[in-house]
Scaffold this motif. Sequence first.
Motif, PDB file in Angstrom:
ATOM      1  N   LEU A  65       0.730  -1.202   0.054  1.00  0.00           N
ATOM      2  CA  LEU A  65      -0.099   0.008   0.109  1.00  0.00           C
ATOM      3  C   LEU A  65       0.773   1.200  -0.002  1.00  0.00           C
ATOM      4  O   LEU A  65       0.315   2.412  -0.348  1.00  0.00           O
ATOM      5  CB  LEU A  65      -0.816   0.158   1.226  1.00  0.00           C
ATOM      6  CG  LEU A  65      -2.382  -0.627   1.007  1.00  0.00           C
ATOM      7  CD1 LEU A  65      -2.218  -1.998   0.748  1.00  0.00           C
ATOM      8  CD2 LEU A  65      -3.134  -0.481   1.848  1.00  0.00           C
ATOM      9  N   PHE A  66       2.313   1.231   0.169  1.00  0.00           N
ATOM     10  CA  PHE A  66       3.102   2.294   0.192  1.00  0.00           C
ATOM     11  C   PHE A  66       4.293   1.726  -0.340  1.00  0.00           C
ATOM     12  O   PHE A  66       4.661   0.337   0.016  1.00  0.00           O
ATOM     13  CB  PHE A  66       3.253   3.184   1.345  1.00  0.00           C
ATOM     14  CG  PHE A  66       3.476   2.277   2.710  1.00  0.00           C
ATOM     15  CD1 PHE A  66       4.509   1.802   2.972  1.00  0.00           C
ATOM     16  CD2 PHE A  66       2.274   1.934   3.580  1.00  0.00           C
ATOM     17  CE1 PHE A  66       4.827   1.027   4.385  1.00  0.00           C
ATOM     18  CE2 PHE A  66       2.477   1.184   4.602  1.00  0.00           C
ATOM     19  CZ  PHE A  66       3.713   0.765   5.028  1.00  0.00           C
ATOM     20  N   PHE A  67       5.303   2.400  -0.712  1.00  0.00           N
ATOM     21  CA  PHE A  67       6.702   2.138  -1.130  1.00  0.00           C
ATOM     22  C   PHE A  67       7.503   1.603   0.045  1.00  0.00           C
ATOM     23  O   PHE A  67       7.364   2.003   1.346  1.00  0.00           O
ATOM     24  CB  PHE A  67       7.179   3.262  -2.014  1.00  0.00           C
ATOM     25  CG  PHE A  67       7.434   4.265  -1.120  1.00  0.00           C
ATOM     26  CD1 PHE A  67       8.564   4.907  -0.410  1.00  0.00           C
ATOM     27  CD2 PHE A  67       6.455   5.399  -1.273  1.00  0.00           C
ATOM     28  CE1 PHE A  67       8.970   5.905   0.115  1.00  0.00           C
ATOM     29  CE2 PHE A  67       6.596   6.505  -0.444  1.00  0.00           C
ATOM     30  CZ  PHE A  67       7.949   6.863   0.101  1.00  0.00           C
ATOM     31  N   LEU A 101      -4.285   3.959  -3.800  1.00  0.00           N
ATOM     32  CA  LEU A 101      -3.189   4.934  -3.668  1.00  0.00           C
ATOM     33  C   LEU A 101      -1.749   4.384  -4.456  1.00  0.00           C
ATOM     34  O   LEU A 101      -0.772   4.717  -4.166  1.00  0.00           O
ATOM     35  CB  LEU A 101      -2.866   4.777  -2.198  1.00  0.00           C
ATOM     36  CG  LEU A 101      -3.825   5.272  -1.018  1.00  0.00           C
ATOM     37  CD1 LEU A 101      -3.466   5.063   0.304  1.00  0.00           C
ATOM     38  CD2 LEU A 101      -4.112   6.666  -1.515  1.00  0.00           C
ATOM     39  N   ASP A 102      -2.018   3.258  -5.231  1.00  0.00           N
ATOM     40  CA  ASP A 102      -0.850   2.713  -5.798  1.00  0.00           C
ATOM     41  C   ASP A 102      -0.157   3.670  -6.850  1.00  0.00           C
ATOM     42  O   ASP A 102       0.990   3.706  -6.772  1.00  0.00           O
ATOM     43  CB  ASP A 102      -1.293   1.603  -6.866  1.00  0.00           C
ATOM     44  CG  ASP A 102      -0.123   0.645  -7.324  1.00  0.00           C
ATOM     45  OD1 ASP A 102       0.665   0.184  -6.475  1.00  0.00           O
ATOM     46  OD2 ASP A 102      -0.065   0.509  -8.397  1.00  0.00           O
ATOM     47  N   GLY A 103      -0.701   4.275  -7.675  1.00  0.00           N
ATOM     48  CA  GLY A 103      -0.073   5.307  -8.488  1.00  0.00           C
ATOM     49  C   GLY A 103       0.434   6.491  -7.487  1.00  0.00           C
ATOM     50  O   GLY A 103       1.513   7.059  -8.060  1.00  0.00           O
ATOM     51  N   LEU A 104      -0.193   6.885  -6.476  1.00  0.00           N
ATOM     52  CA  LEU A 104       0.248   8.223  -5.763  1.00  0.00           C
ATOM     53  C   LEU A 104       1.548   7.283  -4.938  1.00  0.00           C
ATOM     54  O   LEU A 104       2.533   8.184  -4.922  1.00  0.00           O
ATOM     55  CB  LEU A 104      -0.710   8.358  -4.872  1.00  0.00           C
ATOM     56  CG  LEU A 104      -0.424   9.656  -3.547  1.00  0.00           C
ATOM     57  CD1 LEU A 104      -0.462  10.772  -4.664  1.00  0.00           C
ATOM     58  CD2 LEU A 104      -1.741   9.713  -2.688  1.00  0.00           C
ATOM     59  N   SER A 105       1.592   6.044  -4.380  1.00  0.00           N
ATOM     60  CA  SER A 105       2.686   5.737  -3.847  1.00  0.00           C
ATOM     61  C   SER A 105       3.932   5.626  -4.764  1.00  0.00           C
ATOM     62  O   SER A 105       5.007   5.889  -4.570  1.00  0.00           O
ATOM     63  CB  SER A 105       2.651   4.359  -3.397  1.00  0.00           C
ATOM     64  OG  SER A 105       3.266   3.488  -2.779  1.00  0.00           O
ATOM     65  N   THR A 108       5.348   9.114  -5.664  1.00  0.00           N
ATOM     66  CA  THR A 108       6.133   9.698  -4.472  1.00  0.00           C
ATOM     67  C   THR A 108       7.420   9.182  -4.652  1.00  0.00           C
ATOM     68  O   THR A 108       8.424   9.698  -4.352  1.00  0.00           O
ATOM     69  CB  THR A 108       5.212   9.274  -3.236  1.00  0.00           C
ATOM     70  OG1 THR A 108       4.064   9.968  -3.382  1.00  0.00           O
ATOM     71  CG2 THR A 108       6.282   9.761  -1.946  1.00  0.00           C
ATOM     72  N   ALA A 109       7.612   7.437  -4.736  1.00  0.00           N
ATOM     73  CA  ALA A 109       8.793   6.882  -4.602  1.00  0.00           C
ATOM     74  C   ALA A 109       9.879   7.561  -5.632  1.00  0.00           C
ATOM     75  O   ALA A 109      11.025   7.435  -5.617  1.00  0.00           O
ATOM     76  CB  ALA A 109       8.647   5.439  -4.702  1.00  0.00           C
ATOM     77  N   GLU A 110       9.110   7.809  -6.722  1.00  0.00           N
ATOM     78  CA  GLU A 110       9.941   8.199  -8.191  1.00  0.00           C
ATOM     79  C   GLU A 110      10.377   9.314  -8.091  1.00  0.00           C
ATOM     80  O   GLU A 110      10.806   9.964  -9.014  1.00  0.00           O
ATOM     81  CB  GLU A 110       9.276   7.618  -9.272  1.00  0.00           C
ATOM     82  CG  GLU A 110       8.986   6.254  -9.473  1.00  0.00           C
ATOM     83  CD  GLU A 110       8.004   5.772 -10.502  1.00  0.00           C
ATOM     84  OE1 GLU A 110       7.353   6.364 -11.042  1.00  0.00           O
ATOM     85  OE2 GLU A 110       7.814   4.631 -10.740  1.00  0.00           O
ATOM     86  N   GLY A 111       9.468  10.309  -7.172  1.00  0.00           N
ATOM     87  CA  GLY A 111       9.997  11.781  -7.103  1.00  0.00           C
ATOM     88  C   GLY A 111       9.116  12.486  -8.193  1.00  0.00           C
ATOM     89  O   GLY A 111       9.311  13.584  -8.613  1.00  0.00           O
ATOM     90  N   ASP A 112       8.339  11.981  -8.578  1.00  0.00           N
ATOM     91  CA  ASP A 112       7.172  12.508  -9.605  1.00  0.00           C
ATOM     92  C   ASP A 112       5.974  13.308  -8.924  1.00  0.00           C
ATOM     93  O   ASP A 112       5.200  13.990  -9.993  1.00  0.00           O
ATOM     94  CB  ASP A 112       6.634  11.512 -10.479  1.00  0.00           C
ATOM     95  CG  ASP A 112       7.580  10.975 -11.279  1.00  0.00           C
ATOM     96  OD1 ASP A 112       8.866  11.434 -11.581  1.00  0.00           O
ATOM     97  OD2 ASP A 112       7.560   9.809 -11.976  1.00  0.00           O
ATOM     98  N   ILE A 184      -9.998   3.696 -11.991  1.00  0.00           N
ATOM     99  CA  ILE A 184      -8.814   3.759 -11.923  1.00  0.00           C
ATOM    100  C   ILE A 184      -8.198   2.519 -12.477  1.00  0.00           C
ATOM    101  O   ILE A 184      -7.164   2.370 -13.137  1.00  0.00           O
ATOM    102  CB  ILE A 184      -8.504   4.041 -10.724  1.00  0.00           C
ATOM    103  CG1 ILE A 184      -8.444   5.530 -10.417  1.00  0.00           C
ATOM    104  CG2 ILE A 184      -6.892   3.818 -10.172  1.00  0.00           C
ATOM    105  CD1 ILE A 184      -8.258   6.046  -8.869  1.00  0.00           C
ATOM    106  N   THR A 185      -8.679   1.195 -12.026  1.00  0.00           N
ATOM    107  CA  THR A 185      -8.283  -0.008 -12.153  1.00  0.00           C
ATOM    108  C   THR A 185      -8.459  -0.224 -13.836  1.00  0.00           C
ATOM    109  O   THR A 185      -7.396  -0.812 -14.227  1.00  0.00           O
ATOM    110  CB  THR A 185      -8.948  -0.947 -11.280  1.00  0.00           C
ATOM    111  OG1 THR A 185      -8.842  -0.794 -10.050  1.00  0.00           O
ATOM    112  CG2 THR A 185      -8.667  -2.441 -11.624  1.00  0.00           C
ATOM    113  N   GLU A 186      -9.711  -0.084 -14.224  1.00  0.00           N
ATOM    114  CA  GLU A 186      -9.720  -0.133 -15.709  1.00  0.00           C
ATOM    115  C   GLU A 186      -8.760   0.661 -16.745  1.00  0.00           C
ATOM    116  O   GLU A 186      -8.270   0.043 -17.611  1.00  0.00           O
ATOM    117  CB  GLU A 186     -11.122   0.134 -16.093  1.00  0.00           C
ATOM    118  CG  GLU A 186     -12.205  -0.653 -15.483  1.00  0.00           C
ATOM    119  CD  GLU A 186     -13.665  -0.399 -15.809  1.00  0.00           C
ATOM    120  OE1 GLU A 186     -14.014   0.618 -16.732  1.00  0.00           O
ATOM    121  OE2 GLU A 186     -14.578  -0.869 -15.129  1.00  0.00           O
ATOM    122  N   SER A 187      -8.468   2.000 -16.161  1.00  0.00           N
ATOM    123  CA  SER A 187      -7.451   2.583 -16.844  1.00  0.00           C
ATOM    124  C   SER A 187      -6.193   1.987 -16.872  1.00  0.00           C
ATOM    125  O   SER A 187      -5.419   1.917 -18.055  1.00  0.00           O
ATOM    126  CB  SER A 187      -7.701   4.029 -16.296  1.00  0.00           C
ATOM    127  OG  SER A 187      -6.729   5.026 -16.870  1.00  0.00           O
TER     128      SER A 187
END
Length: 193
Positions: A65-67, A101-105, A108-112, A184-187
């Motif tokens: 759920l988080f990096f 939260l997957d995309g957000l995590s 964040t980890a990639e600094g984007d 989000i999942t379908e996208s």
Amino acid sequence: MPDLNDTLEMLGLDNQLTLEDIPDIDLYMDQVIQLFEKKFSSSRRNEQEKVLTKTMINNYAKGKLFFPIKNKKYSKEHLILISLIYQLKGALSINDIKATLDGLSKKTAEGDIDLDTFYNSYLHLSNKNGERFKQDLHHRAKEATEEIGEINDSEYLEKTLLIASLVDISNLYRRAAEKLIDEITESKENKIK
């Protein structure tokens, strides 16, 4: 119906982990738990309820759920994500939280992404939601009183009707959130194809 202001006060609508609450240094798990307990203990339904436990944090980490953490320490970004998980878990499944939260995590980890700015936006909306909720709760209580009228045991029936109404609106909001999660999942799935 009794004064709803007491109920609203007990809800701790203003209880949020702000960026100012988060130290500038990385924290060990026990320190994370202490921070959350201190901040959210007044929002618990009863004394036995735990705000956050080691098991919960470990499950969030295993569920990705988080990096990943570094050196057994949680960064400010981890604490923000854990705070979001804490807020979302009251209405969503762990799988739905992960999808949300997957995309957000990852960003964040990639600094984007500037997670601080995103989180401040969330806190701003949360404060607005709290104000709307206070007004809406009073409005719904009034409607329940009007629906019941002057019958025997009307206070109990008013409360029961208000509870049913609140659960109904909560379910509608949760279902709307689940539909957005499905989008989000379908996208993501369409991008993979």
